[in-house]
Structure formats: C-alpha cells, structure tokens
Design a protein around this motif. Structure first.
Motif, PDB file in Angstrom:
ATOM      1  N   ARG A 360       0.847  -1.192   0.000  1.00  0.00           N
ATOM      2  CA  ARG A 360       0.000   0.000   0.000  1.00  0.00           C
ATOM      3  C   ARG A 360       0.886   1.247   0.000  1.00  0.00           C
ATOM      4  O   ARG A 360       1.806   1.369   0.811  1.00  0.00           O
ATOM      5  CB  ARG A 360      -0.903   0.017   1.233  1.00  0.00           C
ATOM      6  N   TYR A 412      -8.923   6.321   6.634  1.00  0.00           N
ATOM      7  CA  TYR A 412      -8.045   6.262   5.463  1.00  0.00           C
ATOM      8  C   TYR A 412      -6.894   5.290   5.714  1.00  0.00           C
ATOM      9  O   TYR A 412      -6.556   4.465   4.852  1.00  0.00           O
ATOM     10  CB  TYR A 412      -7.509   7.657   5.153  1.00  0.00           C
ATOM     11  N   ARG A 416      -7.601   2.288   3.327  1.00  0.00           N
ATOM     12  CA  ARG A 416      -6.831   2.488   2.102  1.00  0.00           C
ATOM     13  C   ARG A 416      -5.400   1.975   2.206  1.00  0.00           C
ATOM     14  O   ARG A 416      -4.813   1.549   1.206  1.00  0.00           O
ATOM     15  CB  ARG A 416      -6.809   3.981   1.745  1.00  0.00           C
TER      16      ARG A 416
END
Length: 701
Positions: A360, A412, A416
C-alpha cells in the motif's frame, strides 16, 4: 482537523480565561478531559482569580508556568497564590539549581515590565535566597543578567536599567554584553540599541590576532544581526543596517556558518527564531536575502524556520524566488502542527510518497492532512516511494490516533493503507464515535458499532482512557457496559507514577472520576455483573471505596500538596464503621477519644429518637415492626455518617501534618549549611524518602 481532546481542552481554556463562573462550571462538568496546567495558565494570564481558585479546588495541575503567566500579566495577588500552590519537588538536590522556578517567574515579570511583582519576588518569595544561602555571588550575577535580558526583550527600559545597575563588572565582559545586546536588539528602541552598542563596544569588527577570538567575534556579530532582524519593534531594518554598517562581514559569515551543519551554536537554536515569529517575516527575508546576499545556506535555514512557523508566504518566496531546495527538515517542521504548509506543499506536488511492505502506497494528493503529517515524520527521500519495514502504516495509525486525529484520517489509514486498528491509542485520545468504530473493526464488524454487553478486552481500554485524560471515553466504556468493572484505586494511581506534572493529565482527575463512578454506579446491573465475574473483592469495591483504597488516595493527594478533603464523602462499604476506620488510620489517642465521644452522642440521640417513636406509635405488632425497621435504617445512617465523620477528621489531620512537615522541611534547609556553605546534617534523600513519605502516605505514625 484538530484532535478531539485538544478541542475540549481549548474550550476549557476559553471558559477559564473568560472569568464567567457558570461557563467554567459547565465546561468542567462536560468537557470530558483532564484539566492540565494549560487551563490554569489561561485563567492566570487573564487575571481571573475566581477561576484560578475554582481550578485549584478541582485539583488542576499547578506548575511554575501558571505563576509565570500571572507575573507576566502583572497580577501580583494571583501570582502569589499560584506560587504558593505550585506542585513542588520537595527534594533538596545541590546538583540542581533550586531557584530555577522562581527565576523563571521573575523573568516573566520583567518581560511584562512589572516592577512591583519583581519586588515582591525579591522581598517575600526569596528570589535570591538560594544564592545567598550558598554565598554564591556568581549565581546572583547570573540571575540579575537574566532579569535585565528579559526586561530588554520586553522593551521595558526603566526596569532594564535598574537591573543593569545591579551588575558588577562581568568576568567575561565581551560575551556578557554581547548576549545582553542581542536582547536589547529584540525589544528596545533604536536609540537605546545604538547607545548600548557603543557603550559595550559590541559592533567593532574582529581585530587581527588570535583565531579563536576572531571566531567568537564573528559568531557574536551574526547573533546580533539575526536578533536585529527579529526585533519586535518597527525599527528592525534600521537596526540591521546599523549592524551591517559596522560589521559588513555579517552576511558572508552568516552564509558560512549556516552552511556548516556542525556549527555548535545551531544545534539547539534556529537562526531565524525571532524573525520567523514576526508577522512580516517574508518582508524581512526579502531584505536580508535579496538585498544583502546571505547565500543559499542561509536561505535554506530560513526555509526551515518558515515551515516551522507556518508562514506560507515566506516559504513560497524562498522556494520560488531564491531557488531553495525543499529539505526533509522543512517537511518535518511543518508536520509538527503546521498543516497549512503541508497543504501548500501538497498543492505543489512536493510531498514525498512512501509505501509499506504490504504494497500500500500513500498518495500525497489524496491523503488527509493528519496522515501526511504523521508520514512526514518518517525518514524518506524527497522523490519516489520509500520501502520501509512491515507494519509501517500500523505505526502511523498509532501515532495519528494518539494525537487525536479526525475520523477521516483513521479510516483512510485502515481502509486504504491496510493499517491495523490499535484500540489503546484511540481510547486515550479519540472521540466516542471513533472508539465505537474501532471496537467494531476489532470485533470483525468492518466499522460497525461494537456489540452490546460486557467485553473483557475493553477493560484495559478504560485504563488507557484514564491515563490519557480522556474521561469522556472512560465514561462511555463504563456506561456502555464494555468495561463494567471499575479499576481499583491503586491501579489508577499506578498509571501516573513518574509522570511529569506540567501539561500532562494528572492522577487527580482520574481518581475523581473513579470516586464519582463509585458513587453513581453502586448497585447498577453492569457493576453487579462485573463484580460477580471477578469475585467478592471487586463487588465490595463497586459499592464504595474501602478504607485501604481510600487511604491510598489520601496519601496520593497529600503528597501532591493538593489535599482538599474531596475524598471524604465517597460511598462507604457495608462492613465499615467509625471505630474500624479510626483503627485503620492509626489515629492518635486524642482523635480516637473524639471519635468515641461522637459515637456515644450519636447512639444516645438514636436511642432517644427510637423511644419517642415507640411511645408515639403504641405497642401493636405492626407498630413494633415499623419501629424495628426505622431503628435498622437509623443504625445504617449512623454507621455511614460515622465513617464519613472519621474520614473528615483524617483529612484535617493529614492537612495539618502536611503543613507541619513542609515547614519543617524549609527549616531544615535554612539550617542545613554553616557560613562556609558546608552541609551540617541535612540529608535530602533520607529525609524525603523515609520521613516525608511516611508522614503523608502513612501520616499517623
């Protein structure tokens, strides 16, 4: 985008500084956070004595900073109150300047220009006592130099000259006058700066000769140039021109020394500290960098200062017009709360990206600013992704959560970037909504609210919330039944051992929260269920504080010097009585006799009331049953009132012993040294660790 706890604290500070009693009462009741010394400082700076007294009664942390705020604002009576109530370190350590705090208060008074406060500190508070006790004239000289410098920075000429008149000829005159002239440059008018520069001969160029002397003169000249640039007066440019006219080597020397990363004077000092604090920093930089050619290195140091000050205009000038290359230091300084600078750099595409081993990658163009700030604190290259150790985003999540970041930042990071949700930091600084979300994620609910009912894993979160001063989260966990069993008093006190007092949540608010929950929660379904789960001891604690617990709390607040008697009326456990309580605290004979007399009076009054009731109601079976019930109720009321009355006597006795011991401590200090400054008999470690702790934590020896 502020942290939730910071918003609550800011509201509390605003209420304290307003001086409005009902507003402060409401803020204290509903803020849901611990009252740190910042709250008291806000009230002190505004001169709100009633608010300060209210906060003191609430157990607000009292450090020297509160007295400094009152002194700087010129509130003498308030300064006196706060100085007397400060949390003192009663150790007497000759390795540490024992007068450091009072000197800070005196310098604050000088910076504010309040001679009457300084006179009180000299005459009544013992400003020079420590120096006099040791016969240390050098220390007295240091204090007077610091006071003169503070008055100069504040621009108070009469007070500055009064302090300068006290100074003897310094041993190293050049360095002493050079340091003082820097402070004159910051706060005094141009004519005074020129006068003292001539008098102290501090603008003369370096003379040929010894290299070390020339190097020292060069650094002094640079310091004068930078302090003149950062002057708080409108005449900063004239002061800079005066320095440059006499020391034309200044810009070149500044360029050289700012380019030397090993320069010792730059280690703990930002060259543009004073200038970056001024609202026209950009204008001052344009004058210095563009018109006087201080070089790229000085411009780079100025960029770091601009980022740290949050001055977007100054940073834009340096990046666009001076060609300064954005450094990691700029980003790190901006990350420490200067989010406007981060947004500015984001808009220019100049924030680095980084990625963890989970694949990520942070997208600087889309990430919440809180995430950018936390990521900026991690070493990275200016361009391109940086591969870091596994668990990177989970560590960033923990940092962001402990700072009390907004919900968007937490989501987030988890959704994410794959960060693991860490519950303890959310409990310590997050909102109730964030806590519910985090518990839901931890339970596998993908963000749903946590399930109803007891959750054993949430018990440590209650302690984390108390330790972080997040009382709202602690109340939420307990009220929802997620942490049904209240912690023992010694668990709460243990959270705050060896914690610094200033600006940190203290034990007082957490202990008060515990006592209030014990009062409100006795017999509740959650408390009963939790007590049954962990055994009888917890069940007894749920109904009130046992004498042993209460004794520990009493010792804690007594040691901290903030005993107010507020722990004397918590709920009484079912097996406690006045005699047992008196025995537990080893009360002296005179007080035990008072307890016995009080108990006899209560019994006689109860017997007389019962007889009168029986006489009035007759002797029927129903009347006798009703009378028996009333007698039982009266005995219970008498038992509870008896224990509370004894505890009040304990509080009064501890207060008396605490005052006596502080007076004894001061007397020991006064008599500890002979005329030559040699110690006679006083041993601070033995005295404090044994006698003092024994007298307060176990006050009835």
């Amino acid at each position: 985008m502020e942290q939730h706890d910071a918003r609550r604290l800011r509201l509390l500070c605003l209420a304290a500084s307003s001086g409005d009693g009902p507003s402060l009462d409401a803020a204290l009741a509903h803020c849901g956070c611990s009252a740190t010394s910042e709250v008291l400082i806000s009230a002190a700076a505004a001169g709100r004595r009633a608010a300060c007294e209210r906060l003191l009664a609430e157990g607000c942390v009292v450090g020297a900073d509160a007295a400094c705020a009152a002194a700087e604002a010129g509130h003498l009576s308030l300064c006196s109150l706060l100085w007397s109530q400060r949390s003192r370190n009663c150790r007497f350590d000759e390795e540490v300047d024992a007068d450091a705090d009072i000197v800070r208060v005196a310098e604050a008074a000088c910076f504010g220009g309040h001679a009457h406060v300084l006179e009180w500190l000299e005459d009544e508070a013992g400003l020079y006592d420590e120096a006099g006790r040791w016969g240390n004239e050098h220390r007295r000289q240091e204090i007077d130099e610091g006071l003169a410098a503070a008055a100069a920075r504040g621009g108070h000429l009469l007070l500055m000259r009064r302090q300068l008149a006290k100074l003897a000829a310094p041993r190293h005159a050049g360095r002493t006058w050079g340091r003082l002239l820097c402070d004159v440059a910051v706060g005094c008018p141009l004519p005074v700066f020129r006068e003292l520069a001539e008098k102290w001969r501090q603008l003369e160029p370096p003379q040929p000769g010894e290299a070390t002397a020339a190097a020292g003169a060069r650094e002094d000249g640079i310091a004068l140039l930078l302090h003149a640039l950062g002057s708080r007066t409108p005449y900063w440019q004239e002061k800079v021109e005066l320095v440059l006219a006499r020391r034309p080597d200044g810009p070149a020397a500044l360029a050289t020394i700012t380019g030397d990363q090993k320069a010792p004077w730059l280690v703990d000092f930002t060259p543009f500290m004073w200038a970056s604090a001024q609202p026209d920093f950009e204008q001052r930089l344009r004058y210095l960098v563009s018109e006087n050619g201080t070089g790229a290195a000085a411009a780079g140091a100025a960029a770091v200062a601009a980022a740290g000050a949050g001055d977007v205009g100054a940073l834009r000038f340096l990046l666009d017009e001076c060609g300064v290359r954005l450094s990691v230091s700029c980003i790190c300084d901006a990350a420490a709360g200067r989010h406007a600078v981060l947004e500015f750099l984001r808009g220019r595409g100049q924030l680095p990206s980084c990625s963890g081993r989970n694949g990520r990658t942070l997208d600087p163009s889309a990430a919440p600013v809180r995430v950018l700030a936390a990521a900026a604190m991690i070493p990275s290259r200016p361009t391109g992704p940086v591969n870091l150790a596994s668990g990177l985003w989970s560590r960033v999540f923990e940092r962001v959560a402990r700072e009390g970041a907004d919900f968007a930042a937490l989501r987030y990071l988890h959704e994410r970037l794959g960060a693991a949700v860490r519950l303890r930091p959310v409990a310590a600084a997050g909102s109730e909504e964030q806590l519910e979300w985090a518990l839901g994620v931890a339970a596998g609910g993908a963000g749903a609210a946590a399930a109803q009912g007891p959750a054993p894993a949430a018990q440590p979160l209650l302690l984390a919330a108390l330790e972080g001063g997040n009382l709202a989260a602690a109340s939420h966990l307990h009220a929802r039944g997620l942490a049904p069993v209240l912690p023992a008093a010694d668990q709460v006190l243990g959270l705050f051992q060896n914690r610094p007092l200033d600006f940190m949540p203290g034990a007082f608010d957490a202990v008060r929260w515990l006592v209030e929950q014990r009062r409100a929660g006795a017999g509740s379904a959650a408390a009963v269920a939790g007590a049954a789960a962990v055994g009888g001891a917890a069940g007894e604690a749920a109904a009130g504080l046992a004498d042993a617990e209460w004794k520990g709390l009493l010792g804690e607040v007594g040691l901290d010097g903030r005993l107010r008697g507020r722990f004397s009326e918590n709920q009484v456990p079912p097996n406690a009585n006045a005699v047992a309580t008196a025995d537990t605290f080893m009360l002296p004979y005179t007080i035990k006799r008072e307890v016995a007399d009080m108990r006899k009076k209560r019994k006689r009054a109860a017997a007389a009331a019962a007889a009168a009731c029986a006489e009035k109601s007759g002797h029927t079976a129903e009347a006798e049953a009703r009378a028996a019930h009333e007698r039982k109720h009266e005995r219970e009321r008498e038992r509870v009132e008896g224990v509370i009355a004894v505890r009040r006597l304990v509080v009064a006795y501890v207060e008396q012993r605490f005052r006596e011991h502080v007076e004894w401590e001061e007397e020991m200090k006064e008599n500890a040294h002979d005329g030559d400054g040699a110690a006679l008999f006083y041993s601070s470690d033995d005295d404090y660790d044994d006698a003092f702790v024994g007298a307060i934590a176990n006050p009835f020896f």
